[in-house]
Design a protein around this motif. Structure first.
Motif, PDB file in Angstrom:
ATOM      1  N   TRP A 129     -11.832   1.822   2.437  1.00 31.68           N
ATOM      2  CA  TRP A 129     -10.953   2.726   1.332  1.00 31.68           C
ATOM      3  C   TRP A 129     -11.811   3.055   0.595  1.00 31.68           C
ATOM      4  O   TRP A 129     -11.743   4.313  -0.124  1.00 31.68           O
ATOM      5  N   ASP A 135       0.228   4.159  -0.859  1.00 26.25           N
ATOM      6  CA  ASP A 135      -0.475   5.325  -0.168  1.00 26.25           C
ATOM      7  C   ASP A 135      -0.156   5.444   1.370  1.00 26.25           C
ATOM      8  O   ASP A 135       0.091   6.493   1.766  1.00 26.25           O
ATOM      9  N   TYR A 140      -5.493   7.305  -1.096  1.00 22.49           N
ATOM     10  CA  TYR A 140      -5.936   6.168  -1.815  1.00 22.49           C
ATOM     11  C   TYR A 140      -6.193   6.632  -3.085  1.00 22.49           C
ATOM     12  O   TYR A 140      -5.789   5.610  -3.776  1.00 22.49           O
ATOM     13  N   ARG A 191       0.573  -1.068  -0.137  1.00 22.17           N
ATOM     14  CA  ARG A 191      -0.025   0.146   0.120  1.00 22.17           C
ATOM     15  C   ARG A 191       0.920   1.077   0.117  1.00 22.17           C
ATOM     16  O   ARG A 191       1.223   1.891   1.057  1.00 22.17           O
ATOM     17  N   SER A 198     -12.391   7.089  -0.037  1.00 21.58           N
ATOM     18  CA  SER A 198     -12.097   7.792  -1.422  1.00 21.58           C
ATOM     19  C   SER A 198     -13.384   8.388  -2.037  1.00 21.58           C
ATOM     20  O   SER A 198     -13.336   9.465  -2.617  1.00 21.58           O
ATOM     21  N   ASN A 222      -1.567   5.728  -4.237  1.00 23.60           N
ATOM     22  CA  ASN A 222      -1.417   4.350  -4.226  1.00 23.60           C
ATOM     23  C   ASN A 222      -0.404   3.945  -5.562  1.00 23.60           C
ATOM     24  O   ASN A 222      -0.946   3.086  -6.429  1.00 23.60           O
TER      25      ASN A 222
END
Length: 362
Positions: A219, A8, A269, A6, A223, A273
Motif C-alpha cells: 500500500w 478504500d 489508499y 479498509r 500510494s 480510506n
C-alpha cells in the motif's frame, strides 16, 4: 480478532460496480450489442465506446483483486469451516437464485422486445463472476490458511521486500502475460464464461490476497508511485488506441490492466480510506445492485428505446432508469424484507433489541 476496516477497498468495490452498470448501458448503443445478448438501440452511439475501451481492461480484473483482498480480511475472524459456510451463504445462494430467477427474467424481456417466443432458460448470465469467485475460494482457501499460519516465514518476508520496490507489483504481471500467451484470448476484455476470464480472475484473486498478506509495503508503494503506474497505463492506452484500434496484443493489455489497477489502488489508499455515511449505504447496496442491474437495464430498454428521444437522451434516460430502479428495489424490497436479504448476499436483519444485546455483549 478485531481487524482494521479498509474503507478504500470498500469504495473501489462500489465504484467498480457503478462503472459496470455504465459499461453495460453503453453496450446497448453499440451496433454489435445483440451479438453479446444485449437489447440493441436502433441508433448507435459508437463515440461512447472509446472511453469504455479504457475501462474494459481493468474493471473486471479490479473486482477479482478486491475479492481476493476481501477474503483475506474475512479470514481474520473465521476458521476454515466458518469461512466456507459464510462464503457459501454469501456467494452460492445468490448465484443459484440469480441463475433460476434473475438472469432468466432479463432474457424473457429480451424475447419480448424482439417478439420472440417466450421461454424460460435458467442460466448464470452476468452472474458468472460469482461462480468463478466461489471456485477460487474452494481451490485457494487451504493454501491461504497455510500462509496465514506462517506469517513469519521466508515467503512473506520475501514478498514484503519485493513490494517495497516500485516495480515489485508490476513484476507479477509476468504471470498475467503468461496467461495470455497460453490461453490466447481473441479479445482480452471478454471475460464472461471464458477460460481467459477464469484464469485471469484466478491470478487476480490470488495476488489480491497476497498484496494484503504482504503487509503495509504494498500500500505504501502504490500510494507513493501511483502516478508512475497511471502514466504507464496512459501511454499503453494511447499505443492501443493509435496503433491497434483499441485491441493491442493481449500481453500489452495485461500490463496496461495492472498499471491502471495499481494506480487506482494508490489513489484509493491515499484519498478514500475513511468512513462515510454514503459508503456505509453504498457498500451494502452494491452487491444486490450488481445482481439485479441487468433486469433493470433490460426493463429500461424495453420502455425507453422505442421512444422518439434523441440517442444521447435515451442513453441518459436509460442510465437514470437503471440506477434509480436498482436502488429503489434495494431500498424498498431487498433491504427491508427479511427473507430476501440472504438471497441477495446480505446478513439477516437484526431487530433493535438484538442489536442492543449485541452491542452490550461487545
Amino acid at each position: 480478532m478485531k481487524t482494521e476496516r479498509r474503507y478504500d477497498i470498500d469504495w473501489l468495490r462500489v465504484l467498480a460496480i457503478g462503472l459496470l452498470l455504465i459499461y453495460h448501458i453503453a453496450i446497448v448503443f453499440q451496433p454489435w450489442a445483440m451479438f453479446v445478448g444485449f437489447i440493441k438501440s436502433n441508433e448507435s452511439l459508437e463515440t461512447l465506446w472509446k472511453p469504455m475501451t479504457l475501462l474494459n481492461v481493468w474493471r473486471i480484473p479490479l473486482l477479482f483483486y478486491v475479492s481476493g483482498m476481501g477474503l483475506y480480511f474475512a479470514m481474520q475472524k473465521r476458521n476454515y469451516a466458518q469461512l466456507l459456510t459464510e462464503r457459501t451463504l454469501r456467494i452460492l445462494i445468490p448465484l443459484i437464485l440469480g441463475a433460476l430467477a434473475i438472469a432468466p427474467l432479463h432474457f424473457i424481456i429480451f424475447q419480448k422486445f424482439y417478439n420472440l417466443p417466450l421461454g424460460y432458460y435458467p442460466h448464470m448470465g452476468h452472474l458468472w463472476f460469482l461462480g468463478n469467485i466461489f471456485v477460487y475460494v474452494l481451490v485457494l482457501t487451504p493454501l491461504f490458511f497455510y500462509l496465514m499460519k506462517n506469517k513469519e516465514g521466508k515467503f512473506r518476508k520475501a514478498l514484503s521486500t519485493l513490494m517495497k520496490n516500485p516495480f515489485g507489483p508490476l513484476v507479477l504481471s509476468v504471470f498475467f502475460i503468461a496467461e495470455t500467451l497460453l490461453v490466447k484470448p481473441q479479445i482480452f476484455s471478454v471475460y464472461a464464461e471464458t477460460w481467459h476470464g477464469f484464469f485471469l480472475g484466478l491470478l487476480a484473486f490470488f495476488f489480491g490476497f497476497l498484496f494484503v498478506y504482504s503487509g503495509q509495503q504494498f500500500w505504501q508503494t502504490v500510494s507513493k508511485w501511483k502516478w508512475l503506474y497511471l502514466g504507464l497505463a496512459v501511454v499503453l492506452y494511447i499505443i492501443r488506441l493509435q496503433l491497434f484500434e483499441t485491441n493491442s496484443p493481449a500481453y500489452l493489455m495485461a500490463i496496461e490492466s495492472n498499471c491502471w489497477i495499481f494506480g487506482i489502488f494508490g489513489l484509493g489508499y491515499q484519498y478514500l480510506n475513511k468512513p462515510s455515511a454514503a459508503l456505509s449505504y453504498l457498500s451494502q447496496a452494491a452487491y444486490p445492485v450488481y445482481i439485479i442491474h441487468m433486469f433493470a437495464l433490460y426493463a429500461g430498454s424495453l420502455l425507453i428505446l422505442p421512444t422518439q428521444l434523441p440517442p444521447m437522451a435515451k442513453f441518459v434516460a436509460l442510465t437514470a432508469f437503471t440506477f434509480v430502479t436498482c436502488y429503489g428495489i434495494y431500498e424498498f424490497m431487498i433491504k427491508r424484507i427479511g427473507f430476501l436479504r440472504p438471497l441477495f448476499g446480505l446478513k439477516p436483519k437484526v431487530n433493535k433489541l438484538e442489536k442492543k444485546l449485541l452491542q452490550e455483549a461487545v
